[in-house]
Enzyme design. Structure first.
Site, PDB file in Angstrom:
ATOM      1  N   LYS A  54       5.656   1.501 -10.195  1.00  0.00           N
ATOM      2  CA  LYS A  54       5.402   2.513  -9.162  1.00  0.00           C
ATOM      3  C   LYS A  54       4.914   3.798  -9.822  1.00  0.00           C
ATOM      4  CE  LYS A  54       8.614   0.654  -5.800  1.00  0.00           C
ATOM      5  NZ  LYS A  54       9.999   0.554  -5.334  1.00  0.00           N
ATOM      6  N   GLN A  98      15.420   3.834  -5.179  1.00  0.00           N
ATOM      7  CA  GLN A  98      15.286   2.400  -5.428  1.00  0.00           C
ATOM      8  C   GLN A  98      16.570   1.666  -5.028  1.00  0.00           C
ATOM      9  OE1 GLN A  98      12.388   0.847  -6.632  1.00  0.00           O
ATOM     10  NE2 GLN A  98      13.504  -1.037  -6.140  1.00  0.00           N
ATOM     11  N   ASP A 121       9.725   5.229   2.173  1.00  0.00           N
ATOM     12  CA  ASP A 121      10.135   3.835   2.369  1.00  0.00           C
ATOM     13  C   ASP A 121      10.306   3.520   3.858  1.00  0.00           C
ATOM     14  OD1 ASP A 121      10.268   2.003   0.335  1.00  0.00           O
ATOM     15  OD2 ASP A 121      12.264   2.592  -0.369  1.00  0.00           O
TER      16      ASP A 121
END
Ligand code: NDP
Length: 300
Positions: A54, A98, A121
């Site tokens: 990422k 994460q 997200d």
């Protein structure tokens, strides 16, 4: 006729190219560099790999990448304090924590402490509610990638029969919602569904997000259906040598490709789209934060 292979790697490269163009425009015309912060707690090897790629891709498209790596025993208070700092940092437009988090941390509390406008997200309850009511939101990356591929392949999916197998909060449910918002007729299947083969047989679009290697079979498939395989399962592959593994999806590729009209491979299908959509979401968040028009085609 063999199914068209939907090339997620190529599509993701295209999306990243569009993102990079917008980053250049934001820098040149407005003096703004979009910034993405990724927070990793602990040392889960798979998460470390994700976070690394990422960060790498964020930098490649010209954005600012910030990584916060915290010890596995980081307290909830310390994590919430960091998120608060990132929420208040004007140079950060997207925040990703994460998952999974270590057991002692309350995942819902942590995710819902992110500013919804920076929640790239799309897991914050506000964004879930906005998506559910058809309003502008941050959309979870994996389902967004699937939607982009379906729109690209079909133009419009309005009126099509779609089956989503899986009802998780991160893939199945938002996927179903996105398909519904695009006026498909949507069925959600899960582990209690009585006759999964029969449900799948009615679908023009099948999205498999199950986590069961090669579950979906070709003889379940309507001829010409479009198959989006979200699954990533690592299996032992002794035929490739000792200790070797291979990746397979939730769809039995060979038998399904023989019947389907189009299909995504694993690897090289949905996977690459997820990070591309994370970058797309960061651009969207940055434009919204600065009152600028959002780039077209990069969100739902
Ligand atoms: P979850 O385990 O959270 O959810 C799986 C879903 O599948 C559940 O709703 C479960 O039903 C359902 N299910 C399980 N077994 C069956 C069955 N035999 N028949 C029908 N439904 C079943 O998984 P995720 O949604 O997080 O992930 C799904 C897959 O997608 C995994 O392989 C994961 O690795 C992959 N993935 C890939 C990503 C990418 O970037 N390509 C990103 C995220 C995930 P129930 O609710 O009843 O238990």
């Amino acid at each position: 006729m063999a199914a068209t292979v939907i090339d997620g790697k190529e599509f993701a490269a295209r999306v990243r190219g569009q993102v990079a163009t917008h980053v250049t425009r934001l820098k040149d015309d407005h003096g703004i560099t979009p910034g993405l912060a990724v927070v990793l707690v602990g040392e889960d090897p798979a998460s470390q790999v994700y976070v690394r790629s990422k960060g790498k891709m964020t930098v490649e498209v010209g954005m600012k990448s910030v990584e916060h790596k915290l010890d596995a025993d980081t307290s909830e208070d310390a994590l919430l304090t960091l998120i608060e700092q990132l929420n208040n940092d004007p140079e950060i437009h997207g925040i990703l924590v994460q998952l999974p988090l270590p057991q002692h941390l309350n995942e819902d509390l942590v995710i819902n402490s992110i500013d919804p406008a920076k929640d790239v997200d799309g897991f914050h309850v506000s964004n879930v509610g906005l998506l559910g009511t058809g309003q502008k939101s941050m959309v979870p990356c994996t389902p967004l990638g699937c939607l982009m591929m379906l729109r690209d392949h079909h133009g419009s999916i309005s009126g099509m029969d779609a089956v989503v197998i899986g009802r998780s909060n991160i893939v199945g449910k938002p996927m179903a919602q996105l398909l519904l918002n695009d006026s498909a007729t949507v069925t959600i299947a899960h582990s209690r569904t009585k006759d999964l083969a029969d449900v799948v047989r009615r679908a023009d679009i099948v999205v498999a997000a199950v986590g069961r290697p090669e579950l979906v079979q070709g003889d379940w498939m309507k001829k010409g259906a479009t198959v989006i395989d979200v699954g990533i399962n690592r299996l032992d592959a002794p035929e490739k040598g000792e200790g070797k593994t291979r990746l397979v999806g939730d769809v039995d590729y060979e038998s399904c490709a023989a019947v389907a009209g189009a299909i995504t491979p694993v690897p090289g299908g949905v996977g690459p789209m997820t990070i591309a959509c994370l970058l797309a979401n960061t651009i969207t968040a940055c434009c919204r934060a600065n009152g600028l028009a959002e780039p077209e085609g990069l969100t739902a």
